[in-house]
Design an enzyme around this catalytic site. Sequence first.
Site, short mmCIF file in Angstrom:
data_model
loop_
_atom_site.label_atom_id
_atom_site.label_comp_id
_atom_site.label_asym_id
_atom_site.label_seq_id
_atom_site.Cartn_x
_atom_site.Cartn_y
_atom_site.Cartn_z
N GLN A 144 -5.75 -0.94 -12.75
CA GLN A 144 -5.18 -2.29 -12.76
C GLN A 144 -5.99 -3.28 -11.95
O GLN A 144 -5.83 -4.50 -12.11
CB GLN A 144 -3.75 -2.26 -12.23
CG GLN A 144 -3.66 -1.98 -10.73
CD GLN A 144 -2.24 -1.84 -10.25
OE1 GLN A 144 -1.57 -0.85 -10.54
NE2 GLN A 144 -1.77 -2.81 -9.48
N CYS A 150 1.29 -3.52 -12.19
CA CYS A 150 1.54 -2.10 -12.43
C CYS A 150 2.75 -1.89 -13.34
O CYS A 150 2.84 -0.88 -14.03
CB CYS A 150 1.72 -1.36 -11.12
SG CYS A 150 2.85 -2.16 -9.98
N HIS A 286 6.05 -0.55 -6.75
CA HIS A 286 4.96 -0.09 -7.62
C HIS A 286 5.54 0.62 -8.84
O HIS A 286 6.42 1.48 -8.72
CB HIS A 286 4.06 0.86 -6.84
CG HIS A 286 2.78 1.21 -7.53
ND1 HIS A 286 1.96 0.26 -8.12
CD2 HIS A 286 2.17 2.41 -7.73
CE1 HIS A 286 0.90 0.87 -8.63
NE2 HIS A 286 1.01 2.16 -8.43
N ASN A 307 -0.77 7.25 -12.16
CA ASN A 307 -0.95 6.00 -11.47
C ASN A 307 -1.93 5.11 -12.24
O ASN A 307 -2.48 5.52 -13.25
CB ASN A 307 -1.44 6.26 -10.04
CG ASN A 307 -1.13 5.12 -9.09
OD1 ASN A 307 -0.65 4.06 -9.49
ND2 ASN A 307 -1.39 5.33 -7.81
#
Length: 361
Positions: A144, A150, A286, A307
Amino acid sequence: MKRFIVLSLCLLMVLETTKGLDIHDKDVESEDSLWELYERWRSHHTIARSFEEKAKRFNVFKHNVRHIHETNKKEKPYKLKLNKFGDMTTEEFRRSYAGSNIKHHRMLKGERRATGKFMYANVNALPTSVDWRKNGAVTPVKNQGQCGDCWAFSTVVAVEGINQIRTKELTSLSEQELVDCDTNENQGCSGGLMDLAFEFIKEKGGLTSELVYPYQASDETCDKNKENAPVVSIDGHEDVPENSEDDLMKAVAHQPVSVAIDAGSSDFQFFSEGVFTGRCGTELNHGVAAVGYGTTIDGTKYWIVKNSWGEAWGEKGYIRMQRGIHHKEGLCGIAMEASYPVKNSNTNPPGPTSTTLKDEL
């Protein structure tokens, strides 16, 4: 033969550079040794600093190195490493890479718009382990950058997953379309919510591909031509009952699930390998995706979490987080705000026209 030797030397240099970033006792013995480590770290990650900035950053770097070194000496089930975030304070890291402000946006929007359904509520027999990567339902790890979107990456992982499960085709979808076009309630690089993104995708008739609408890591103007060329559609979304790891497990057993976590700790910043059991709160900041679960040989239960900080972080872009803890919210709040897209058919929109593709190319 010469070509082989050159390639071997290049590989050796890469390995040596990586090895040089390991922290040994001698590296923390003095200011000089720490400065030498800092210079190697900057060279490895190609990070330029002015003379004045280097002095300030070196102070942060020293603190982080000592934290990593001391933590790794303890008998924890996870390890830390000196990664590209090495001279960032925890606050800077949180602001740049865990800045989706999910809790903030949830408070502003109010309670989740519950669908009133949880299709997996009555599921009892679950596999002991699931890994949607092995089933071909997860695209490669993305990055990102320093954009607090995110929430878009988390959303896309879940949509890519259910689409592959239904159609047997894995298509990398566009986070940038969500950043640029889903702006009525979500706020691009300033944060957003995954369930609102699912609603946007349903209402717009789908999401286009990353190929057509590539990622820019910044807020841009919505490209209507690309937005109107969806390649994957969904029929809605459902929320996992909050504060229930058991229900989250039921959902993840059937598809990748968008989850929110508190990723603002130093240990999360420098996580390298193992099962993360570190300290973290429930200040959800997040968006990530739970793409599986399992149990280690010693009996530690974990979630497999994808992630969006690139493959250099964690376990090639993933983190295993302890599952089944005593707190109902789950570790780092992973069970507090989970949701997943619903797709009932194996059909999708026709996708972009030749004109749309020509404009992109």
